[in-house]
Write a protein that holds these residues in place. Structure first.
Motif, PDB file in Angstrom:
ATOM      1  N   GLU A 106     101.442 -17.439  17.798  1.00 35.66           N
ATOM      2  CA  GLU A 106     101.704 -18.359  16.686  1.00 35.66           C
ATOM      3  C   GLU A 106     101.733 -19.806  17.164  1.00 35.66           C
ATOM      4  O   GLU A 106     101.203 -20.709  16.513  1.00 35.66           O
ATOM      5  CB  GLU A 106     103.028 -18.011  16.016  1.00 35.66           C
TER       6      GLU A 106
ATOM      7  N   LEU B 114     107.978 -25.535  18.518  1.00 34.92           N
ATOM      8  CA  LEU B 114     107.114 -26.644  18.064  1.00 34.92           C
ATOM      9  C   LEU B 114     107.885 -27.924  17.776  1.00 34.92           C
ATOM     10  O   LEU B 114     107.277 -28.965  17.468  1.00 34.92           O
ATOM     11  CB  LEU B 114     106.342 -26.237  16.797  1.00 34.92           C
TER      12      LEU B 114
ATOM     13  N   PRO C 225     102.258 -28.924   9.618  1.00 32.28           N
ATOM     14  CA  PRO C 225     102.706 -27.657   9.003  1.00 32.28           C
ATOM     15  C   PRO C 225     103.568 -26.850   9.993  1.00 32.28           C
ATOM     16  O   PRO C 225     103.330 -26.872  11.202  1.00 32.28           O
ATOM     17  CB  PRO C 225     101.386 -26.948   8.698  1.00 32.28           C
ATOM     18  N   MET C 226     104.591 -26.170   9.443  1.00 33.20           N
ATOM     19  CA  MET C 226     105.499 -25.358  10.258  1.00 33.20           C
ATOM     20  C   MET C 226     105.455 -23.889   9.805  1.00 33.20           C
ATOM     21  O   MET C 226     105.342 -23.611   8.607  1.00 33.20           O
ATOM     22  CB  MET C 226     106.933 -25.878  10.158  1.00 33.20           C
ATOM     23  N   PRO C 227     105.550 -22.967  10.762  1.00 31.34           N
ATOM     24  CA  PRO C 227     105.572 -21.536  10.398  1.00 31.34           C
ATOM     25  C   PRO C 227     106.946 -21.124   9.835  1.00 31.34           C
ATOM     26  O   PRO C 227     107.902 -21.911   9.866  1.00 31.34           O
ATOM     27  CB  PRO C 227     105.283 -20.844  11.722  1.00 31.34           C
TER      28      PRO C 227
ATOM     29  N   ILE D 200      95.926 -26.086  15.202  1.00 28.89           N
ATOM     30  CA  ILE D 200      95.931 -26.853  13.949  1.00 28.89           C
ATOM     31  C   ILE D 200      96.379 -28.278  14.213  1.00 28.89           C
ATOM     32  O   ILE D 200      95.777 -29.257  13.733  1.00 28.89           O
ATOM     33  CB  ILE D 200      96.835 -26.178  12.917  1.00 28.89           C
ATOM     34  N   TYR D 201      97.468 -28.430  15.003  1.00 25.05           N
ATOM     35  CA  TYR D 201      97.959 -29.767  15.321  1.00 25.05           C
ATOM     36  C   TYR D 201      96.890 -30.561  16.079  1.00 25.05           C
ATOM     37  O   TYR D 201      96.681 -31.756  15.845  1.00 25.05           O
ATOM     38  CB  TYR D 201      99.240 -29.669  16.158  1.00 25.05           C
TER      39      TYR D 201
ATOM     40  N   ARG E 171      98.255 -20.809  17.719  1.00 19.43           N
ATOM     41  CA  ARG E 171      97.514 -21.036  16.463  1.00 19.43           C
ATOM     42  C   ARG E 171      97.907 -22.349  15.812  1.00 19.43           C
ATOM     43  O   ARG E 171      97.060 -23.142  15.408  1.00 19.43           O
ATOM     44  CB  ARG E 171      97.783 -19.870  15.511  1.00 19.43           C
ATOM     45  N   TYR E 172      99.216 -22.641  15.754  1.00 20.07           N
ATOM     46  CA  TYR E 172      99.648 -23.908  15.167  1.00 20.07           C
ATOM     47  C   TYR E 172      99.278 -25.088  16.082  1.00 20.07           C
ATOM     48  O   TYR E 172      98.996 -26.191  15.621  1.00 20.07           O
ATOM     49  CB  TYR E 172     101.146 -23.877  14.896  1.00 20.07           C
TER      50      TYR E 172
ATOM     51  N   GLY F 155     108.430 -30.080   9.859  1.00 23.31           N
ATOM     52  CA  GLY F 155     107.189 -30.629  10.395  1.00 23.31           C
ATOM     53  C   GLY F 155     107.024 -32.125  10.326  1.00 23.31           C
ATOM     54  O   GLY F 155     105.982 -32.662  10.740  1.00 23.31           O
TER      55      GLY F 155
END
Length: 293
Positions: free
Chosen positions: A207, A284, A273-275, A214-215, A210-211, A244
């Protein structure tokens, strides 16, 4: 003509003298007396010689007067004839001069018209030559302009293509550098998560990765890379809220100009964006970012 008139005057004068003599004879008295029986007696009337002289003188004067009158008439006729001849000659000369002037004027007019036609013809020829020359020059200029435009267009196209290639290359290089920098940024997280092991640790690591990608993409879209950044490096610390929002971006070390560009790219994103997983969010919240274009 003068001699004939003189002869005519002489004839008239002789005729007058003859007539005068007849009249004198007619006036004499030739009578015979039949009553005188004796002898032959002739009675005649005597003519006075003085009278005859006087009459003769008158005749001579008349003849002279007639001669003078005839001469005067002849002189007048000659004067009139001479005057008429002079007038005739003057009129003839005037007519001749008028004809000569007319011919001269007509000739001058013809010469002027001929000269005018020549000048007009020359002007038309000069105009035609000038127009032809201007047309040739205009065509030459148009050809030169077209060639110059074509050359400039080709050069511009070549420059544009070269620029596009250079920009694509620079963009690719920048993209590669940004990818490498972001990969470096998240490499620590991935390594840390990998050390935790287990299924849970692997899920959190996936995760975060993946984020992180995106960042990385979001920061990359706002990062402006300059050629002067080549060989430079910047280390930043990025702090995010639980939802975020960018709370702080601080420079740890590196080139100031490059760090300003990196911080500006992060601040332009402003919210990441945050999970939903709090363990992933925790990983993060604080990110160490290394930018090396």
């Amino acid at each position: 003509m003068k001699k004939s008139n003189y002869s005519k005057s002489v004839v008239i004068s002789v005729a007058i003298h003859a007539l005068l003599i007849v009249l004198l004879l007619w006036g004499a008295d030739f009578t015979f007396d039949n009553k005188q029986p004796v002898g032959n007696t002739i009675q005649a009337t005597m003519v006075d010689p003085a009278m005859l002289n006087q009459q003769a003188q008158q005749i001579r004067q008349q003849r002279q007067a007639a001669k003078e009158a005839e001469q005067a008439r002849q002189d007048r006729l000659e004067q009139q004839t001479a005057a008429l001849e002079t007038q005739r000659k003057a009129e003839a000369e005037r007519i001749r001069q008028l004809k000569a002037d007319k011919l001269a004027a007509e000739k001058q007019t013809r010469e002027a018209e001929k000269q005018q036609q020549l000048q007009q013809q020359q002007a038309l020829e000069a105009k035609a030559k000038a127009e032809a020359k201007a047309k040739v020059e205009a065509q030459a200029k148009a050809d030169a302009k077209a060639k110059a435009e074509a050359k400039a267009k080709a050069e511009a196209k070549a420059k544009a293509e070269a620029k596009a290639k250079a920009e694509a290359k620079a963009k690719a290089e920048a993209q590669a550098k940004q990818d490498a920098a972001l990969n470096d940024m998240f490499s620590g997280l991935e390594a840390e998560n990998a050390q935790r092991g287990g299924a849970r640790g692997k899920h959190i690591a996936d995760e975060v990765a993946r984020y992180g990608a995106i960042y990385k993409q979001m920061i990359q879209q706002n990062l402006l890379v300059d050629q002067s950044f080549k060989g430079q490096e910047c280390k930043l610390t990025l702090r995010l809220s639980a939802n975020g929002l960018v709370l702080n971006v601080s420079q740890l070390a590196g080139n100031d100009t490059l760090c300003r560009a990196a911080k500006s790219a992060v601040l332009q994103v402003s919210e990441f964006p945050m999970p939903d997983n709090p363990d992933v969010v925790k990983q993060l919240r604080v990110i160490n970012l290394t930018v090396s274009p």
